[in-house]
Scaffold this motif. Sequence first.
Motif, PDB file in Angstrom:
ATOM      1  N   CYS A  10      -3.661   5.059 -10.282  1.00  0.00           N
ATOM      2  CA  CYS A  10      -4.481   4.705  -9.367  1.00  0.00           C
ATOM      3  C   CYS A  10      -5.073   5.379  -8.144  1.00  0.00           C
ATOM      4  N   PHE A  11      -4.093   6.289  -7.740  1.00  0.00           N
ATOM      5  CA  PHE A  11      -4.106   7.061  -6.486  1.00  0.00           C
ATOM      6  C   PHE A  11      -5.449   8.034  -6.711  1.00  0.00           C
ATOM      7  N   ILE A  12      -5.465   8.759  -7.561  1.00  0.00           N
ATOM      8  CA  ILE A  12      -6.718   9.826  -8.024  1.00  0.00           C
ATOM      9  C   ILE A  12      -7.969   8.879  -8.313  1.00  0.00           C
ATOM     10  N   ALA A  13      -7.521   7.933  -9.212  1.00  0.00           N
ATOM     11  CA  ALA A  13      -8.860   7.283  -9.922  1.00  0.00           C
ATOM     12  C   ALA A  13      -9.561   6.262  -8.839  1.00  0.00           C
ATOM     13  N   GLY A  14      -8.940   6.242  -7.624  1.00  0.00           N
ATOM     14  CA  GLY A  14      -9.652   5.472  -6.654  1.00  0.00           C
ATOM     15  C   GLY A  14     -10.564   6.465  -5.833  1.00  0.00           C
ATOM     16  N   GLY A  15     -10.587   7.551  -6.111  1.00  0.00           N
ATOM     17  CA  GLY A  15     -11.579   8.390  -5.415  1.00  0.00           C
ATOM     18  C   GLY A  15     -11.272   8.533  -4.010  1.00  0.00           C
ATOM     19  N   LEU A  16     -12.303   8.796  -3.137  1.00  0.00           N
ATOM     20  CA  LEU A  16     -12.039   9.041  -1.761  1.00  0.00           C
ATOM     21  C   LEU A  16     -12.876   8.027  -0.971  1.00  0.00           C
ATOM     22  N   LYS A  17     -12.427   7.805   0.271  1.00  0.00           N
ATOM     23  CA  LYS A  17     -12.808   6.851   1.200  1.00  0.00           C
ATOM     24  C   LYS A  17     -14.321   6.551   1.121  1.00  0.00           C
ATOM     25  N   ARG A  31     -17.547  22.856 -11.721  1.00  0.00           N
ATOM     26  CA  ARG A  31     -16.444  23.567 -10.973  1.00  0.00           C
ATOM     27  C   ARG A  31     -14.993  23.408 -11.653  1.00  0.00           C
ATOM     28  N   ASN A  32     -14.196  24.198 -11.587  1.00  0.00           N
ATOM     29  CA  ASN A  32     -12.925  24.122 -12.295  1.00  0.00           C
ATOM     30  C   ASN A  32     -11.928  23.585 -11.239  1.00  0.00           C
ATOM     31  N   VAL A  33     -11.706  22.587 -10.795  1.00  0.00           N
ATOM     32  CA  VAL A  33     -10.740  21.998  -9.856  1.00  0.00           C
ATOM     33  C   VAL A  33     -10.223  20.851 -10.537  1.00  0.00           C
ATOM     34  N   GLY A  34      -9.035  20.373  -9.834  1.00  0.00           N
ATOM     35  CA  GLY A  34      -8.203  19.421 -10.560  1.00  0.00           C
ATOM     36  C   GLY A  34      -7.088  19.038  -9.599  1.00  0.00           C
ATOM     37  N   VAL A  35      -7.122  17.459  -9.498  1.00  0.00           N
ATOM     38  CA  VAL A  35      -6.004  17.086  -8.702  1.00  0.00           C
ATOM     39  C   VAL A  35      -5.136  16.041  -9.339  1.00  0.00           C
ATOM     40  N   THR A  36      -3.778  16.056  -9.345  1.00  0.00           N
ATOM     41  CA  THR A  36      -2.880  15.155  -9.885  1.00  0.00           C
ATOM     42  C   THR A  36      -1.975  14.570  -8.597  1.00  0.00           C
ATOM     43  N   PHE A  37      -1.623  13.221  -8.986  1.00  0.00           N
ATOM     44  CA  PHE A  37      -0.646  12.716  -8.014  1.00  0.00           C
ATOM     45  C   PHE A  37       0.370  12.185  -8.805  1.00  0.00           C
ATOM     46  N   ASN A  38       1.696  12.225  -8.426  1.00  0.00           N
ATOM     47  CA  ASN A  38       2.758  11.720  -9.118  1.00  0.00           C
ATOM     48  C   ASN A  38       3.845  11.244  -8.106  1.00  0.00           C
ATOM     49  N   LEU A  61     -10.462  19.425  -1.489  1.00  0.00           N
ATOM     50  CA  LEU A  61     -10.389  18.317  -2.438  1.00  0.00           C
ATOM     51  C   LEU A  61      -8.885  17.790  -2.296  1.00  0.00           C
ATOM     52  N   LEU A  62      -7.838  18.725  -2.100  1.00  0.00           N
ATOM     53  CA  LEU A  62      -6.596  18.310  -1.594  1.00  0.00           C
ATOM     54  C   LEU A  62      -6.359  17.698  -0.410  1.00  0.00           C
ATOM     55  N   THR A  63      -7.188  18.359   0.808  1.00  0.00           N
ATOM     56  CA  THR A  63      -7.018  17.742   1.982  1.00  0.00           C
ATOM     57  C   THR A  63      -7.853  16.633   2.232  1.00  0.00           C
ATOM     58  N   ALA A  64      -8.937  16.237   1.226  1.00  0.00           N
ATOM     59  CA  ALA A  64      -9.612  15.017   1.277  1.00  0.00           C
ATOM     60  C   ALA A  64      -8.731  13.845   0.787  1.00  0.00           C
ATOM     61  N   TYR A  65      -7.966  14.269  -0.327  1.00  0.00           N
ATOM     62  CA  TYR A  65      -7.210  13.044  -0.961  1.00  0.00           C
ATOM     63  C   TYR A  65      -5.794  12.940   0.301  1.00  0.00           C
ATOM     64  N   LEU A  66      -5.485  13.800   1.037  1.00  0.00           N
ATOM     65  CA  LEU A  66      -4.521  13.442   1.966  1.00  0.00           C
ATOM     66  C   LEU A  66      -5.061  12.841   3.160  1.00  0.00           C
ATOM     67  N   THR A  67      -6.110  13.069   3.476  1.00  0.00           N
ATOM     68  CA  THR A  67      -6.597  12.308   4.734  1.00  0.00           C
ATOM     69  C   THR A  67      -7.453  11.229   4.356  1.00  0.00           C
ATOM     70  N   ALA A  68      -8.171  10.961   3.381  1.00  0.00           N
ATOM     71  CA  ALA A  68      -9.191   9.961   3.058  1.00  0.00           C
ATOM     72  C   ALA A  68      -9.221   9.326   1.587  1.00  0.00           C
ATOM     73  N   PRO A  69      -7.839   9.052   1.156  1.00  0.00           N
ATOM     74  CA  PRO A  69      -8.040   8.653  -0.075  1.00  0.00           C
ATOM     75  C   PRO A  69      -8.529   6.998  -0.205  1.00  0.00           C
ATOM     76  N   ALA A  70      -8.640   6.600  -1.202  1.00  0.00           N
ATOM     77  CA  ALA A  70      -9.192   4.868  -1.403  1.00  0.00           C
ATOM     78  C   ALA A  70      -8.485   4.246  -2.460  1.00  0.00           C
ATOM     79  N   PHE A  71      -8.328   3.065  -1.932  1.00  0.00           N
ATOM     80  CA  PHE A  71      -7.873   2.077  -2.914  1.00  0.00           C
ATOM     81  C   PHE A  71      -9.110   1.198  -3.273  1.00  0.00           C
ATOM     82  N   ARG A  72      -9.270   1.323  -4.773  1.00  0.00           N
ATOM     83  CA  ARG A  72     -10.208   0.154  -5.283  1.00  0.00           C
ATOM     84  C   ARG A  72      -9.839  -0.817  -5.976  1.00  0.00           C
ATOM     85  N   ALA A  73     -10.211  -1.937  -5.667  1.00  0.00           N
ATOM     86  CA  ALA A  73      -9.638  -3.294  -6.603  1.00  0.00           C
ATOM     87  C   ALA A  73     -10.130  -3.050  -8.032  1.00  0.00           C
TER      88      ALA A  73
END
Length: 92
Positions: A10-17, A31-38, A61-73
């Motif tokens: 759910c962390f990456i799939a929630g997107g950003l704030k 673009r050729n970018v990717g982020v994973t969370f474990n 993108l990594l900075t955004a996931y560190l500073t503004a991740p989103a939890f979506r129901a």
Amino acid sequence: PGLHMFANSCFIAGGLKDLPLDALNRQIGGRNVGVTFNVGDDAFQLRGACTKNDLDLQLQLLTAYLTAPAFRAETAEQFMQQMDAGYAQRAH
């Protein structure tokens, strides 16, 4: 038990704030970018992979996931539905 699977899914799939995952994917399309969370036994890992031409975007993108991740129901609900289907499949 299972919390690590929930977080990993759910962390990456929630997107950003301010940007759900589908909108984020449209913005970085082509673009050729990717982020994973474990979630490990003793650490959280946020990783990225990119081409050298996309390094700046990857770091943003990594900075955004560190500073503004989103939890979506809805993301959590999708995960739970997948788990239910997985348990039903294993039962058969």
